[in-house]
Write an enzyme that holds these catalytic residues in place. Structure first.
Site, PDB file in Angstrom:
ATOM      1  N   TYR A  27       2.157  12.273   2.568  1.00  0.00           N
ATOM      2  CA  TYR A  27       1.068  11.505   3.153  1.00  0.00           C
ATOM      3  C   TYR A  27       1.487  10.921   4.503  1.00  0.00           C
ATOM      4  CZ  TYR A  27      -2.575   7.967   3.666  1.00  0.00           C
ATOM      5  OH  TYR A  27      -3.600   7.182   4.150  1.00  0.00           O
ATOM      6  N   GLU A  49     -10.002   3.268   0.336  1.00  0.00           N
ATOM      7  CA  GLU A  49      -9.405   1.984   0.734  1.00  0.00           C
ATOM      8  C   GLU A  49      -9.980   0.843  -0.094  1.00  0.00           C
ATOM      9  OE1 GLU A  49      -6.766   1.661   2.423  1.00  0.00           O
ATOM     10  OE2 GLU A  49      -6.662   3.557   3.509  1.00  0.00           O
ATOM     11  N   TRP A  57      -1.224   1.777  -2.950  1.00  0.00           N
ATOM     12  CA  TRP A  57      -1.835   2.980  -2.377  1.00  0.00           C
ATOM     13  C   TRP A  57      -1.368   4.221  -3.133  1.00  0.00           C
ATOM     14  CZ3 TRP A  57      -5.864   4.668  -0.231  1.00  0.00           C
ATOM     15  CH2 TRP A  57      -5.890   5.941   0.342  1.00  0.00           C
TER      16      TRP A  57
END
Length: 192
Positions: A27, A49, A57
């Site tokens: 990522y 988000e 995350w």
């Protein structure tokens, strides 16, 4: 972790969070901080988000494919047509985060955005990108803000248009993820 870059598996310097897991490494190197355009792509990031709020995350990243399946690839027009049966399906889907408020916000946001002109979400989000020349390059993670005047302005603009579950911190995370800002550390190999 508030320090500077650390060596990745290839010996190249990276942001410390980017080398903590293989998922983060991919990522970090391939997506985070790269420009994202398109209403559906930005809708996906906005939803993810919001789902991340209060969570790691990494939790969201590892469930992203489940989210994409559950939310029709985050195509705004498709999600805007979701019914109460779809909502119930989402609340039972173990492949996503089953948070009622976040699911409802995602569905409501799709309905709002379905009424916008093509490119309008992209234009609104990107109109809040700060001039890179005015931003100091972060040398350590401590130099990376959680909120900026631009993210507060973006959150306010989205809320004014009826978008839910987006505050200044979520808006800044969106700005980082979608390349409106480059918060890779100064010595990071992924810095553009």
């Amino acid at each position: 972790m508030t320090g500077g870059t650390v060596p990745g598996p290839d010996g190249e310097p990276r942001c410390p969070w980017g080398v903590s897991t293989e998922d983060y490494l991919r990522y970090h190197d391939e997506e985070w901080g790269r420009p994202v355009h398109g209403d559906d792509a930005l809708f996906e990031r906005l939803c993810l988000e919001a789902f991340q709020s209060g969570l790691s995350w990494l939790t969201i990243l590892r469930r992203r494919e489940g989210f994409r399946r559950a939310f029709a690839g985050f195509r705004i027009a498709a999600v805007a047509e979701f019914t109460d049966a779809d909502r119930s399906r989402l609340l039972a889907d173990t492949g996503i985060i089953r948070n009622r408020a976040k699911i409802d916000a995602s569905l409501d946001n799709a309905r709002v955005l379905a009424g916008w002109a093509p490119g309008e979400l992209d234009a609104l989000v990107w109109s809040h990108a700060p001039d890179p020349a005015t931003r100091p390059v972060p040398r350590t993670l401590a130099d990376v803000p959680a909120v900026t005047p631009e993210s507060a302005s973006l959150a306010k603009a989205l809320k004014k248009q009826g978008i839910r579950f987006v505050g200044p911190t979520t808006a800044y995370a969106l700005m980082q993820a979608c390349g409106l800002v480059d918060d890779h550390l100064a010595d990071c190999v992924a810095r553009s």
